[in-house]
Write an enzyme that holds these catalytic residues in place. Structure first.
Site, PDB file in Angstrom:
ATOM      1  N   HIS A 141       0.823  -1.209   0.000  1.00  0.00           N
ATOM      2  CA  HIS A 141       0.000   0.000   0.000  1.00  0.00           C
ATOM      3  C   HIS A 141       0.858   1.260   0.000  1.00  0.00           C
ATOM      4  O   HIS A 141       2.050   1.229   0.329  1.00  0.00           O
ATOM      5  CB  HIS A 141      -0.936   0.010   1.216  1.00  0.00           C
ATOM      6  CG  HIS A 141      -0.218   0.144   2.540  1.00  0.00           C
ATOM      7  ND1 HIS A 141       0.167   1.360   3.058  1.00  0.00           N
ATOM      8  CD2 HIS A 141       0.169  -0.789   3.447  1.00  0.00           C
ATOM      9  CE1 HIS A 141       0.765   1.178   4.221  1.00  0.00           C
ATOM     10  NE2 HIS A 141       0.784  -0.119   4.484  1.00  0.00           N
TER      11      HIS A 141
ATOM     12  N   CYS B 147       2.835  -4.703   6.797  1.00  0.00           N
ATOM     13  CA  CYS B 147       2.551  -4.470   5.379  1.00  0.00           C
ATOM     14  C   CYS B 147       3.809  -4.001   4.648  1.00  0.00           C
ATOM     15  O   CYS B 147       4.847  -3.734   5.260  1.00  0.00           O
ATOM     16  CB  CYS B 147       1.451  -3.420   5.231  1.00  0.00           C
ATOM     17  SG  CYS B 147      -0.195  -3.998   5.698  1.00  0.00           S
TER      18      CYS B 147
END
Length: 234
Positions: free
Chosen positions: A195, A209
């Site tokens: 992301h 992440c």
């Protein structure tokens, strides 16, 4: 074009050679030293130290070179902005250099003889590979790296899981998670995603992440889709 100044320097120095071998009374011999000095000056000034905020022809040359090497510069405009900074950091990561985002003699030299990364996996279309050891993301297509992005994965206390997956879910916008904001997340395993983020340090710093700069995710968004292979490895 990247090594033009050095080639010019070599050519001028070579042109001075025959004049040096001429008799002492020959006029060309007297001009040999000034020409060589000029050539050296041209070679040195064509590669100044560059950093975020720099502008001009040398930045344009840098951006064009990084673009040719598939780093995510965002555009060639002669302005050393955040996207160029992250492209330089990604290049330094891949080439084992200090991750300072400053283009000095060592980074210029590496741009002449760069490490050219290859994906570990081959797919008929696009795929994403997160190289945790180098802290970069590769966008690959048909077994060739077509884009290299600066990245920051999970820190030691919240490591990014390694493995082979596909994009399972996507959100086109900001997602407020329990651990922070995620821009245009592409989920590949449970709550783990590639992301965009406003903070992408040069080291592993996320909660698990894989972060890339927000503008980089915007440029990557149209390429990734549900089912895109994602490989995460060290």
């Amino acid at each position: 074009m990247f090594g033009t100044a050095l080639l010019v320097a070599a050519g001028l120095a070579g042109a001075a050679g025959p004049a040096t071998a001429a008799p002492a009374s020959a006029a060309p011999a007297a001009s040999a030293a000034p020409v060589t000095a000029t050539a050296v000056t041209l070679a040195a000034t064509s590669r100044p130290t560059l950093r975020q905020g720099s502008r001009g022809a040398a930045v344009t040359t840098l951006q064009a070179r990084l673009t040719a090497l598939r780093y995510d510069v965002g555009g060639v405009d002669g302005i050393f902005g955040p996207s160029t900074h992250h492209a330089v950091v990604a290049f330094q990561k891949v080439n084992g250099l200090a991750r300072d985002g400053i283009v000095g003699p060592r980074t210029w030299a590496a741009l002449d003889r760069p490490v050219v990364p290859k994906p570990k996996y081959t797919h008929p279309g696009y795929s994403v590979e997160a190289n945790l050891a180098r802290q970069v993301v590769y966008l690959a297509r048909n077994g060739v790296v077509v884009r290299i992005l600066d990245a920051s994965s999970g820190k030691a206390s919240t490591p990014t899981p390694t493995g082979n997956w596909t994009v399972q879910r996507r959100i086109d916008g900001w997602r407020q998670s329990d651990l922070g904001l995620l821009w245009r997340p592409n989920y590949f395993y449970r709550g783990y995603a590639v992301h965009g983020a406003t903070s992408v340090p040069t080291y592993p710093a996320s909660h698990g992440c894989v972060r890339v700069p927000v503008p980089a995710m915007d440029r990557l968004w149209a390429t990734i889709r549900i089912g895109t292979p994602v490989h995460v490895y060290r």
